[in-house]
Design a protein around this motif. Sequence first.
Motif, PDB file in Angstrom:
ATOM      1  N   GLY A  15       0.940  -1.232   0.025  1.00 37.46           N
ATOM      2  CA  GLY A  15       0.085   0.078  -0.038  1.00 37.46           C
ATOM      3  C   GLY A  15       0.712   1.404   0.052  1.00 37.46           C
ATOM      4  N   TYR A  17       1.263   3.030  -2.566  1.00 38.95           N
ATOM      5  CA  TYR A  17       0.911   3.966  -3.648  1.00 38.95           C
ATOM      6  C   TYR A  17       1.803   4.380  -4.614  1.00 38.95           C
ATOM      7  CZ  TYR A  17      -3.165   3.765  -0.407  1.00 38.95           C
ATOM      8  OH  TYR A  17      -3.949   2.973   0.400  1.00 38.95           O
ATOM      9  N   MET A  20       0.067   4.468  -8.069  1.00 41.01           N
ATOM     10  CA  MET A  20      -0.929   5.540  -8.287  1.00 41.01           C
ATOM     11  C   MET A  20      -0.153   6.862  -8.445  1.00 41.01           C
ATOM     12  SD  MET A  20      -3.863   4.512  -5.518  1.00 41.01           S
ATOM     13  CE  MET A  20      -4.725   5.891  -5.813  1.00 41.01           C
ATOM     14  N   LEU A  33      -3.356  11.223  -5.668  1.00 43.04           N
ATOM     15  CA  LEU A  33      -4.033   9.938  -5.910  1.00 43.04           C
ATOM     16  C   LEU A  33      -5.350   9.966  -6.602  1.00 43.04           C
ATOM     17  CD1 LEU A  33      -2.888   8.392  -2.316  1.00 43.04           C
ATOM     18  CD2 LEU A  33      -1.656   8.304  -4.374  1.00 43.04           C
ATOM     19  N   SER A  36      -5.202   9.245 -10.520  1.00 44.22           N
ATOM     20  CA  SER A  36      -4.688   7.994 -11.277  1.00 44.22           C
ATOM     21  C   SER A  36      -5.555   7.294 -11.613  1.00 44.22           C
ATOM     22  CB  SER A  36      -3.826   7.500  -9.944  1.00 44.22           C
ATOM     23  OG  SER A  36      -3.553   6.051 -10.175  1.00 44.22           O
ATOM     24  N   LYS A  39      -6.250   2.197  -8.987  1.00 43.17           N
ATOM     25  CA  LYS A  39      -6.546   2.432  -7.762  1.00 43.17           C
ATOM     26  C   LYS A  39      -6.347   1.173  -6.767  1.00 43.17           C
ATOM     27  CE  LYS A  39      -9.201   6.276  -8.998  1.00 43.17           C
ATOM     28  NZ  LYS A  39      -8.284   7.213  -8.855  1.00 43.17           N
ATOM     29  N   ILE A  40      -5.468   1.625  -5.418  1.00 46.01           N
ATOM     30  CA  ILE A  40      -4.976   0.563  -4.664  1.00 46.01           C
ATOM     31  C   ILE A  40      -5.981   0.887  -3.217  1.00 46.01           C
ATOM     32  CG2 ILE A  40      -3.384  -0.382  -3.344  1.00 46.01           C
ATOM     33  CD1 ILE A  40      -2.909  -0.798  -6.349  1.00 46.01           C
ATOM     34  N   LYS A  41      -6.614   0.034  -2.974  1.00 44.71           N
ATOM     35  CA  LYS A  41      -7.306   0.030  -1.641  1.00 44.71           C
ATOM     36  C   LYS A  41      -6.986  -1.243  -0.789  1.00 44.71           C
ATOM     37  CE  LYS A  41     -11.581  -0.865  -4.058  1.00 44.71           C
ATOM     38  NZ  LYS A  41     -12.584  -0.267  -4.450  1.00 44.71           N
ATOM     39  N   SER A  52      -6.036  -4.104  -6.127  1.00 45.54           N
ATOM     40  CA  SER A  52      -5.994  -3.152  -7.189  1.00 45.54           C
ATOM     41  C   SER A  52      -7.175  -3.162  -8.246  1.00 45.54           C
ATOM     42  CB  SER A  52      -4.865  -3.299  -8.086  1.00 45.54           C
ATOM     43  OG  SER A  52      -5.000  -4.525  -8.761  1.00 45.54           O
ATOM     44  N   CYS A 121       2.990   2.566 -13.992  1.00 44.63           N
ATOM     45  CA  CYS A 121       2.679   2.076 -12.538  1.00 44.63           C
ATOM     46  C   CYS A 121       3.466   0.812 -12.520  1.00 44.63           C
ATOM     47  CB  CYS A 121       1.122   1.795 -12.256  1.00 44.63           C
ATOM     48  SG  CYS A 121       0.405   0.616 -13.774  1.00 44.63           S
TER      49      CYS A 121
END
Length: 139
Positions: A15, A17, A20, A33, A36, A39-41, A52, A121
Motif C-alpha cells: 500500500g 501508492y 498511483m 492519488l 490516477s 486504484k489501490i485500496k 487493485s 505504474c
Amino acid sequence: MSRVIKAVGMNRCIGCYSCMLSCSAANYKSHSLEKSAIKIKTSGGLKGRFTSTVCLACNDERSCVESCTSGALENRPGGGAILDTKKCIGCKKCVSACIIGAISFDYDSNNPIICKHCGACTNFCPHECLKMEEIANDL
C-alpha cells in the motif's frame, strides 16, 4: 502486439501508492492519488490485503466505449479504450458503464481518467505486484 497491465502479486502489495502516484505524474502532471487510473485500496480488517482496480482492457464488449455518446472513446488496439479529450463532453456515462469501476472522473479537466496501459505504474511498483503483458491486437 499491445501491452496491458495485469495485477500479478497483490499479496506482496504494502500500500505504498507508488503506482498511483507515478500514473498521476506521468499522465496528468499531478501528484494527486485522485488523478490516477489505477486504484489501490485495502480489502479491510486488520489482516486485510491490498487490492487493485485497473482497466482490464476489455476486448469484446467495451461498455465504456459503447456508452460514449460523443465519440470521445475509441477502441484501443489490444483492448480497452483511448480518450480524445477534445471530443469529451464530460457526461460521465463511461464512469458508470465500466463494470469493474476502473474509470474515475477528473473534475478539474471535466474528463474521465482512463488507463492508457502506458506502464508507468508497473515501473514504480517496488514489489512487482503489477506487470505489463503482451497481447494480440484484436479489435
